[in-house]
Design an enzyme around this catalytic site. Structure first.
Site, PDB file in Angstrom:
ATOM      1  N   PHE A  26       0.862  -1.190   0.000  1.00 43.33           N
ATOM      2  CA  PHE A  26       0.000   0.000   0.000  1.00 43.33           C
ATOM      3  C   PHE A  26       0.894   1.234   0.000  1.00 43.33           C
ATOM      4  O   PHE A  26       1.874   1.287   0.738  1.00 43.33           O
ATOM      5  CB  PHE A  26      -0.922  -0.018   1.229  1.00 43.33           C
ATOM      6  CG  PHE A  26      -2.100   0.887   1.091  1.00 43.33           C
ATOM      7  CD1 PHE A  26      -3.216   0.486   0.374  1.00 43.33           C
ATOM      8  CD2 PHE A  26      -2.086   2.139   1.673  1.00 43.33           C
ATOM      9  CE1 PHE A  26      -4.314   1.328   0.244  1.00 43.33           C
ATOM     10  CE2 PHE A  26      -3.179   2.987   1.548  1.00 43.33           C
ATOM     11  CZ  PHE A  26      -4.288   2.580   0.833  1.00 43.33           C
ATOM     12  N   ALA A  60       0.129  -2.271   5.864  1.00 41.52           N
ATOM     13  CA  ALA A  60       0.852  -2.204   7.134  1.00 41.52           C
ATOM     14  C   ALA A  60       0.299  -3.168   8.183  1.00 41.52           C
ATOM     15  O   ALA A  60       1.060  -3.691   9.002  1.00 41.52           O
ATOM     16  CB  ALA A  60       0.845  -0.778   7.667  1.00 41.52           C
ATOM     17  N   LEU A  61      -0.992  -3.428   8.175  1.00 44.67           N
ATOM     18  CA  LEU A  61      -1.558  -4.345   9.169  1.00 44.67           C
ATOM     19  C   LEU A  61      -1.120  -5.788   8.943  1.00 44.67           C
ATOM     20  O   LEU A  61      -1.131  -6.591   9.874  1.00 44.67           O
ATOM     21  CB  LEU A  61      -3.083  -4.255   9.186  1.00 44.67           C
ATOM     22  CG  LEU A  61      -3.655  -2.982   9.792  1.00 44.67           C
ATOM     23  CD1 LEU A  61      -5.167  -2.951   9.659  1.00 44.67           C
ATOM     24  CD2 LEU A  61      -3.239  -2.840  11.254  1.00 44.67           C
ATOM     25  N   GLU A  62      -0.712  -6.119   7.739  1.00 42.70           N
ATOM     26  CA  GLU A  62      -0.265  -7.478   7.442  1.00 42.70           C
ATOM     27  C   GLU A  62       1.225  -7.677   7.689  1.00 42.70           C
ATOM     28  O   GLU A  62       1.714  -8.811   7.674  1.00 42.70           O
ATOM     29  CB  GLU A  62      -0.606  -7.841   5.992  1.00 42.70           C
ATOM     30  CG  GLU A  62      -2.090  -7.975   5.712  1.00 42.70           C
ATOM     31  CD  GLU A  62      -2.838  -6.646   5.615  1.00 42.70           C
ATOM     32  OE1 GLU A  62      -3.996  -6.584   6.073  1.00 42.70           O
ATOM     33  OE2 GLU A  62      -2.265  -5.667   5.082  1.00 42.70           O
ATOM     34  N   ILE A  85       1.922   4.869   6.032  1.00 35.96           N
ATOM     35  CA  ILE A  85       0.544   5.161   6.422  1.00 35.96           C
ATOM     36  C   ILE A  85       0.388   6.680   6.370  1.00 35.96           C
ATOM     37  O   ILE A  85       1.070   7.403   7.088  1.00 35.96           O
ATOM     38  CB  ILE A  85       0.237   4.635   7.829  1.00 35.96           C
ATOM     39  CG1 ILE A  85       0.603   3.147   7.940  1.00 35.96           C
ATOM     40  CG2 ILE A  85      -1.227   4.869   8.187  1.00 35.96           C
ATOM     41  CD1 ILE A  85       0.724   2.638   9.359  1.00 35.96           C
ATOM     42  N   GLU A  89      -8.987  11.226   6.486  1.00 35.87           N
ATOM     43  CA  GLU A  89     -10.011  11.996   7.196  1.00 35.87           C
ATOM     44  C   GLU A  89     -10.701  11.206   8.296  1.00 35.87           C
ATOM     45  O   GLU A  89     -11.572  11.741   8.983  1.00 35.87           O
ATOM     46  CB  GLU A  89     -11.044  12.497   6.196  1.00 35.87           C
ATOM     47  CG  GLU A  89     -10.448  13.447   5.175  1.00 35.87           C
ATOM     48  CD  GLU A  89     -11.463  13.891   4.139  1.00 35.87           C
ATOM     49  OE1 GLU A  89     -12.669  13.594   4.303  1.00 35.87           O
ATOM     50  OE2 GLU A  89     -11.044  14.534   3.172  1.00 35.87           O
ATOM     51  N   HIS A  92      -9.141   5.686  10.839  1.00 38.06           N
ATOM     52  CA  HIS A  92      -8.402   4.540  10.293  1.00 38.06           C
ATOM     53  C   HIS A  92      -6.886   4.737  10.387  1.00 38.06           C
ATOM     54  O   HIS A  92      -6.149   3.791  10.655  1.00 38.06           O
ATOM     55  CB  HIS A  92      -8.824   4.305   8.842  1.00 38.06           C
ATOM     56  CG  HIS A  92      -8.285   3.047   8.255  1.00 38.06           C
ATOM     57  ND1 HIS A  92      -8.686   1.795   8.669  1.00 38.06           N
ATOM     58  CD2 HIS A  92      -7.377   2.832   7.275  1.00 38.06           C
ATOM     59  CE1 HIS A  92      -8.051   0.869   7.985  1.00 38.06           C
ATOM     60  NE2 HIS A  92      -7.244   1.478   7.119  1.00 38.06           N
ATOM     61  N   ASN A 117      11.863  -0.726  12.594  1.00 38.93           N
ATOM     62  CA  ASN A 117      10.520  -0.327  12.169  1.00 38.93           C
ATOM     63  C   ASN A 117      10.596   0.936  11.320  1.00 38.93           C
ATOM     64  O   ASN A 117      10.783   2.034  11.829  1.00 38.93           O
ATOM     65  CB  ASN A 117       9.617  -0.101  13.380  1.00 38.93           C
ATOM     66  CG  ASN A 117       8.181   0.165  12.988  1.00 38.93           C
ATOM     67  OD1 ASN A 117       7.865   0.353  11.815  1.00 38.93           O
ATOM     68  ND2 ASN A 117       7.304   0.181  13.967  1.00 38.93           N
ATOM     69  N   ARG A 131      10.868  11.417   3.585  1.00 36.20           N
ATOM     70  CA  ARG A 131      11.386  10.477   4.580  1.00 36.20           C
ATOM     71  C   ARG A 131      11.793   9.122   4.004  1.00 36.20           C
ATOM     72  O   ARG A 131      12.561   8.388   4.618  1.00 36.20           O
ATOM     73  CB  ARG A 131      10.341  10.270   5.673  1.00 36.20           C
ATOM     74  CG  ARG A 131      10.207  11.471   6.581  1.00 36.20           C
ATOM     75  CD  ARG A 131       8.954  11.402   7.448  1.00 36.20           C
ATOM     76  NE  ARG A 131       8.891  12.501   8.388  1.00 36.20           N
ATOM     77  CZ  ARG A 131       8.565  13.759   8.082  1.00 36.20           C
ATOM     78  NH1 ARG A 131       8.291  14.076   6.834  1.00 36.20           N
ATOM     79  NH2 ARG A 131       8.512  14.693   9.005  1.00 36.20           N
TER      80      ARG A 131
END
Length: 154
Positions: A26, A60-62, A85, A89, A92, A117, A131
């Protein structure tokens, strides 16, 4: 307390290390740049290309579950989490940021394995682009330094 490492230079010799990387797809433009700079820095630190395993997951959740499988395999000296991430709005952003960060920390502590991380949590794409290169390179350096420190501590 015996001895002190205060002031001791960090070991950034990656020549004997195996490093695993989990990259969220993502925001692929950003995470791809993170991966490029991370892998280039690992090689610059002496990590052999065949000792770098780079896998991708949807988001990112995986990342946490892939890190956990890699950590429990006992094949790696350190792992690296890459993702991006960007605040939206809704709530989430906070959910994904908090849960992905907690998963990385939990896997690291549960397995006593260093995980750098580099899941960026930013306000907008411009911040992410700025970044990506620096954080990818820094993640590689953190992984190598911590892997060497863990070896020295045992």
């Amino acid at each position: 307390m015996q001895g002190s490492d205060k002031g001791q230079a960090a070991s950034l010799d990656g020549s004997s290390l195996a490093i695993g990387i989990v990259q969220a797809r993502f925001n692929a433009e950003i995470t791809g740049r993170l991966a490029e700079t991370c892998i280039a820095e690992l090689k610059a630190l002496g990590v052999a290309e065949n000792n770098i395993r780079h896998v991708t997951v949807p988001g990112a959740l995986e990342v946490g579950v892939a890190l956990d499988v890699m950590a429990t395999s006992d094949q790696y000296d350190a792992l690296i989490a890459l993702g991006c991430i960007i605040r939206g709005e809704t709530y989430h952003f906070e959910l994904v940021s908090n849960e992905s960060g907690a998963a990385v920390t939990r896997v690291s502590l549960d397995n006593q394995l260093p995980i750098a991380n580099a899941i960026l949590t930013v306000e907008n794409e411009e911040q992410a682009r700025v970044r990506a290169e620096v954080n990818g390179r820094e993640a590689a350096r953190v992984a190598v330094e911590m892997a060497n420190l863990m070896e020295a501590l045992q």
